[in-house]
Design a protein around this motif. Sequence first.
Motif, PDB file in Angstrom:
ATOM      1  N   ASN A 122       0.957  -1.237   0.004  1.00  0.00           N
ATOM      2  CA  ASN A 122       0.070   0.090  -0.003  1.00  0.00           C
ATOM      3  C   ASN A 122       0.839   1.226  -0.056  1.00  0.00           C
ATOM      4  O   ASN A 122       0.686   2.200   0.805  1.00  0.00           O
ATOM      5  CB  ASN A 122      -1.182  -0.099   1.165  1.00  0.00           C
ATOM      6  CG  ASN A 122      -2.041   1.123   1.146  1.00  0.00           C
ATOM      7  OD1 ASN A 122      -2.239   1.708   0.101  1.00  0.00           O
ATOM      8  ND2 ASN A 122      -2.664   1.734   2.238  1.00  0.00           N
ATOM      9  N   VAL A 123       1.818   1.420  -0.979  1.00  0.00           N
ATOM     10  CA  VAL A 123       2.676   2.395  -1.108  1.00  0.00           C
ATOM     11  C   VAL A 123       2.717   2.782  -2.493  1.00  0.00           C
ATOM     12  O   VAL A 123       2.465   2.050  -3.304  1.00  0.00           O
ATOM     13  CB  VAL A 123       4.066   2.433  -0.545  1.00  0.00           C
ATOM     14  CG1 VAL A 123       4.034   2.137   1.225  1.00  0.00           C
ATOM     15  CG2 VAL A 123       4.889   1.128  -0.940  1.00  0.00           C
ATOM     16  N   ALA A 124       3.474   3.944  -2.829  1.00  0.00           N
ATOM     17  CA  ALA A 124       3.637   4.052  -4.447  1.00  0.00           C
ATOM     18  C   ALA A 124       4.990   3.609  -4.595  1.00  0.00           C
ATOM     19  O   ALA A 124       5.957   3.749  -3.788  1.00  0.00           O
ATOM     20  CB  ALA A 124       3.753   5.915  -4.529  1.00  0.00           C
ATOM     21  N   SER A 125       5.040   3.058  -5.965  1.00  0.00           N
ATOM     22  CA  SER A 125       6.262   2.425  -6.234  1.00  0.00           C
ATOM     23  C   SER A 125       7.642   3.329  -6.345  1.00  0.00           C
ATOM     24  O   SER A 125       8.781   2.711  -6.075  1.00  0.00           O
ATOM     25  CB  SER A 125       6.004   1.716  -7.663  1.00  0.00           C
ATOM     26  OG  SER A 125       5.820   2.550  -8.625  1.00  0.00           O
ATOM     27  N   GLU A 126       7.288   4.526  -6.834  1.00  0.00           N
ATOM     28  CA  GLU A 126       8.564   5.553  -6.778  1.00  0.00           C
ATOM     29  C   GLU A 126       9.247   5.743  -5.623  1.00  0.00           C
ATOM     30  O   GLU A 126      10.184   6.336  -5.482  1.00  0.00           O
ATOM     31  CB  GLU A 126       7.985   6.893  -7.198  1.00  0.00           C
ATOM     32  CG  GLU A 126       7.131   7.106  -8.538  1.00  0.00           C
ATOM     33  CD  GLU A 126       5.534   6.913  -8.034  1.00  0.00           C
ATOM     34  OE1 GLU A 126       5.150   5.820  -8.045  1.00  0.00           O
ATOM     35  OE2 GLU A 126       5.114   8.079  -7.844  1.00  0.00           O
ATOM     36  N   ASP A 127       8.667   5.267  -4.391  1.00  0.00           N
ATOM     37  CA  ASP A 127       9.180   5.474  -2.965  1.00  0.00           C
ATOM     38  C   ASP A 127       9.611   4.049  -2.575  1.00  0.00           C
ATOM     39  O   ASP A 127      10.319   4.211  -1.451  1.00  0.00           O
ATOM     40  CB  ASP A 127       8.128   5.992  -1.969  1.00  0.00           C
ATOM     41  CG  ASP A 127       7.450   7.035  -2.488  1.00  0.00           C
ATOM     42  OD1 ASP A 127       7.936   7.824  -3.191  1.00  0.00           O
ATOM     43  OD2 ASP A 127       6.225   7.388  -2.244  1.00  0.00           O
ATOM     44  N   LEU A 128       9.916   3.248  -3.313  1.00  0.00           N
ATOM     45  CA  LEU A 128      10.490   1.910  -3.142  1.00  0.00           C
ATOM     46  C   LEU A 128      11.848   1.744  -3.763  1.00  0.00           C
ATOM     47  O   LEU A 128      11.782   1.684  -5.035  1.00  0.00           O
ATOM     48  CB  LEU A 128       9.583   0.738  -3.509  1.00  0.00           C
ATOM     49  CG  LEU A 128       8.646   0.164  -2.700  1.00  0.00           C
ATOM     50  CD1 LEU A 128       7.848  -1.205  -3.395  1.00  0.00           C
ATOM     51  CD2 LEU A 128       9.116  -0.373  -1.260  1.00  0.00           C
ATOM     52  N   VAL A 129      13.136   1.702  -3.007  1.00  0.00           N
ATOM     53  CA  VAL A 129      14.272   1.401  -3.488  1.00  0.00           C
ATOM     54  C   VAL A 129      14.509  -0.043  -3.440  1.00  0.00           C
ATOM     55  O   VAL A 129      14.313  -0.558  -2.284  1.00  0.00           O
ATOM     56  CB  VAL A 129      15.239   2.188  -2.390  1.00  0.00           C
ATOM     57  CG1 VAL A 129      16.747   1.772  -3.169  1.00  0.00           C
ATOM     58  CG2 VAL A 129      15.101   3.443  -2.486  1.00  0.00           C
ATOM     59  N   LEU A 130      14.817  -0.673  -4.642  1.00  0.00           N
ATOM     60  CA  LEU A 130      15.124  -2.223  -4.619  1.00  0.00           C
ATOM     61  C   LEU A 130      16.354  -2.329  -3.975  1.00  0.00           C
ATOM     62  O   LEU A 130      17.352  -1.678  -4.305  1.00  0.00           O
ATOM     63  CB  LEU A 130      14.673  -2.767  -5.799  1.00  0.00           C
ATOM     64  CG  LEU A 130      13.241  -2.838  -6.416  1.00  0.00           C
ATOM     65  CD1 LEU A 130      13.052  -3.284  -7.583  1.00  0.00           C
ATOM     66  CD2 LEU A 130      12.390  -3.237  -5.213  1.00  0.00           C
ATOM     67  N   THR A 131      16.615  -3.148  -3.214  1.00  0.00           N
ATOM     68  CA  THR A 131      18.244  -3.654  -2.428  1.00  0.00           C
ATOM     69  C   THR A 131      18.516  -4.952  -2.450  1.00  0.00           C
ATOM     70  O   THR A 131      17.378  -5.763  -2.883  1.00  0.00           O
ATOM     71  CB  THR A 131      18.045  -2.918  -1.141  1.00  0.00           C
ATOM     72  OG1 THR A 131      17.301  -3.625  -0.212  1.00  0.00           O
ATOM     73  CG2 THR A 131      17.522  -1.455  -0.871  1.00  0.00           C
ATOM     74  N   SER A 132      19.569  -5.000  -1.805  1.00  0.00           N
ATOM     75  CA  SER A 132      19.863  -6.632  -1.750  1.00  0.00           C
ATOM     76  C   SER A 132      19.112  -7.090  -0.452  1.00  0.00           C
ATOM     77  O   SER A 132      19.377  -8.709  -0.187  1.00  0.00           O
ATOM     78  CB  SER A 132      21.254  -6.786  -1.400  1.00  0.00           C
ATOM     79  OG  SER A 132      21.739  -6.127  -0.451  1.00  0.00           O
ATOM     80  N   GLY A 133      18.656  -6.463   0.328  1.00  0.00           N
ATOM     81  CA  GLY A 133      17.717  -6.947   1.493  1.00  0.00           C
ATOM     82  C   GLY A 133      17.630  -6.006   2.482  1.00  0.00           C
ATOM     83  O   GLY A 133      18.225  -4.577   2.380  1.00  0.00           O
ATOM     84  N   THR A 134      17.442  -6.286   3.706  1.00  0.00           N
ATOM     85  CA  THR A 134      17.307  -5.519   4.819  1.00  0.00           C
ATOM     86  C   THR A 134      18.595  -4.720   5.230  1.00  0.00           C
ATOM     87  O   THR A 134      18.643  -3.448   5.518  1.00  0.00           O
ATOM     88  CB  THR A 134      16.756  -6.295   6.015  1.00  0.00           C
ATOM     89  OG1 THR A 134      15.304  -6.784   5.592  1.00  0.00           O
ATOM     90  CG2 THR A 134      16.363  -5.346   7.087  1.00  0.00           C
ATOM     91  N   THR A 135      19.639  -5.613   5.364  1.00  0.00           N
ATOM     92  CA  THR A 135      21.033  -5.034   5.695  1.00  0.00           C
ATOM     93  C   THR A 135      21.240  -3.772   4.899  1.00  0.00           C
ATOM     94  O   THR A 135      21.605  -2.781   5.106  1.00  0.00           O
ATOM     95  CB  THR A 135      21.960  -5.948   5.694  1.00  0.00           C
ATOM     96  OG1 THR A 135      21.477  -7.289   6.414  1.00  0.00           O
ATOM     97  CG2 THR A 135      23.273  -5.646   6.233  1.00  0.00           C
ATOM     98  N   PHE A 136      21.277  -4.017   3.628  1.00  0.00           N
ATOM     99  CA  PHE A 136      21.639  -2.776   2.651  1.00  0.00           C
ATOM    100  C   PHE A 136      20.523  -1.494   2.870  1.00  0.00           C
ATOM    101  O   PHE A 136      20.995  -0.488   2.811  1.00  0.00           O
ATOM    102  CB  PHE A 136      21.574  -3.420   1.260  1.00  0.00           C
ATOM    103  CG  PHE A 136      22.037  -2.343   0.183  1.00  0.00           C
ATOM    104  CD1 PHE A 136      23.180  -2.351  -0.302  1.00  0.00           C
ATOM    105  CD2 PHE A 136      21.278  -1.199  -0.165  1.00  0.00           C
ATOM    106  CE1 PHE A 136      23.839  -1.689  -1.026  1.00  0.00           C
ATOM    107  CE2 PHE A 136      21.776  -0.302  -0.951  1.00  0.00           C
ATOM    108  CZ  PHE A 136      22.883  -0.493  -1.605  1.00  0.00           C
ATOM    109  N   ALA A 137      19.216  -2.295   3.321  1.00  0.00           N
ATOM    110  CA  ALA A 137      18.071  -0.880   3.238  1.00  0.00           C
ATOM    111  C   ALA A 137      18.491  -0.111   4.339  1.00  0.00           C
ATOM    112  O   ALA A 137      18.488   1.182   4.525  1.00  0.00           O
ATOM    113  CB  ALA A 137      16.697  -1.531   3.281  1.00  0.00           C
ATOM    114  N   ILE A 138      18.720  -0.780   5.499  1.00  0.00           N
ATOM    115  CA  ILE A 138      19.159  -0.050   6.667  1.00  0.00           C
ATOM    116  C   ILE A 138      20.443   0.907   6.674  1.00  0.00           C
ATOM    117  O   ILE A 138      20.676   1.916   7.164  1.00  0.00           O
ATOM    118  CB  ILE A 138      19.091  -0.905   7.990  1.00  0.00           C
ATOM    119  CG1 ILE A 138      17.603  -1.240   8.294  1.00  0.00           C
ATOM    120  CG2 ILE A 138      19.308  -0.072   9.222  1.00  0.00           C
ATOM    121  CD1 ILE A 138      17.335  -2.348   9.256  1.00  0.00           C
TER     122      ILE A 138
END
Length: 412
Positions: free
Chosen positions: A88-104
């Motif tokens: 339930n979010v906009a796709s422009e606000d999603l950064v694809l990453t290698s996982g949680t570790t990268f994301a944080i």
Amino acid sequence: MSTVAPVVDIDWARIRADFPLLRREVHGKPLIYFDSANTGQKPACVIEKVDAFYRNHNANVSRAVHALGSEATEAYEATRVRLAKHLNVASEDLVLTSGTTFAINLVAYSWGLPRLKAGDVVLLTRMEHHANIVPWQLICERTGATIRVADLHPDGSLDLDALYAAMTPEVKLLGVAHVSNVLGTINPVAAICKEARKRGITSVVDGSQALPHMAVDIAAIGCDFYAFTGHKMCGPTGTGALWARRELLASMPPFLGGGEMIKEVRYDGTVFADPPHRFEAGTPNIAGHVGLGAAVTYLDDIGMDAISAREATLLAHLTEEMTAIDGVRIIGTAQRKAAVVSFLVEGAHAHDLATLLDLEGVAVRSGHHCAHPLMAFYGVPATCRASLAFYNTHDEIEAFAAALRKVRRLLG
Ligand SMILES: Cc1ncc(COP(=O)(O)O)c(C=O)c1O
């Protein structure tokens, strides 16, 4: 679990049959895979999607104008859209990453490093995974900010009074797990993020262990960042994403530099791409993310509420069986729990237990579960952890309990 939908009309045996690996044996015994919190098994549709990508569509994304390039880009971007709908979010606000570790780490380096300073506080809970501790320590070392830790009740639920009292004006960032990977505790993240927001504190929710088990509506949670990993939710390893509030993402400098994340490069300066591509430097895990799209579709077809309800019955059964075995101590007994059970057996080391269970065909994880501070809270060096998914069965739970009884006799 939080949502209880009726578990009717779903043929769980047929769903289990979607997972080829679950048919194998280990040490001559049928595999009982109780380690899904570590990584989840993959349904055939995900494996086939990755295979089909490499066989038929393989090309780099966002670069080539040829047909394969367009197909690969379309398939990769389709996952972003699929995930956005799921959350339930906009796709422009999603950064694809290698996982949680990268994301944080992305949040820590792109949001934290430029903003935090001496005197500021990063507030974390005692149940965080190292992935939501160590990046903040690294940033604190460089900025002079410090870390404050909010404690738990002995049952493994967050002490919310203590957490809110710890939200003093110096706190600039709150990091909180949606679901604990050790205790299974489901934290009331919407209420927590609301309190943080009232006080001007930016919130990062680690959703790694929530997405495999329940419907997650990021907009309803009201956090500022939400990080997750794809491999625990039936997707390939090396996949995941960071969702961020649009204005924060727009204001953040890149984390890594390279191809894909620029508009124009000159030797005297570079104009960066807009989010989310600004944060996706280099060739991403294209096939993996294409597979993750298939995983999300697969989960949505079953329905996350049905999955939650199924796992609630499995968890209740597992807890009942384990509680009936003398000398077994369950760590983490909060009211709201996902299907994760950490346990110890009197007089036995967690690794010995896991090794002997493995000989019975049972895969459980033993160790500190990347949560040293939580182990210290409970005064133990390690636990065993049985973590379930919707593809597990009541028969497996009974076989596991029999194996645990046998192992306990052997060790006793
Ligand atoms: C709660 C939690 N956070 C973060 C992580 C790290 O995820 P990844 O290793 O996929 O980056 C895990 C994985 O075990 C986890 O359980």
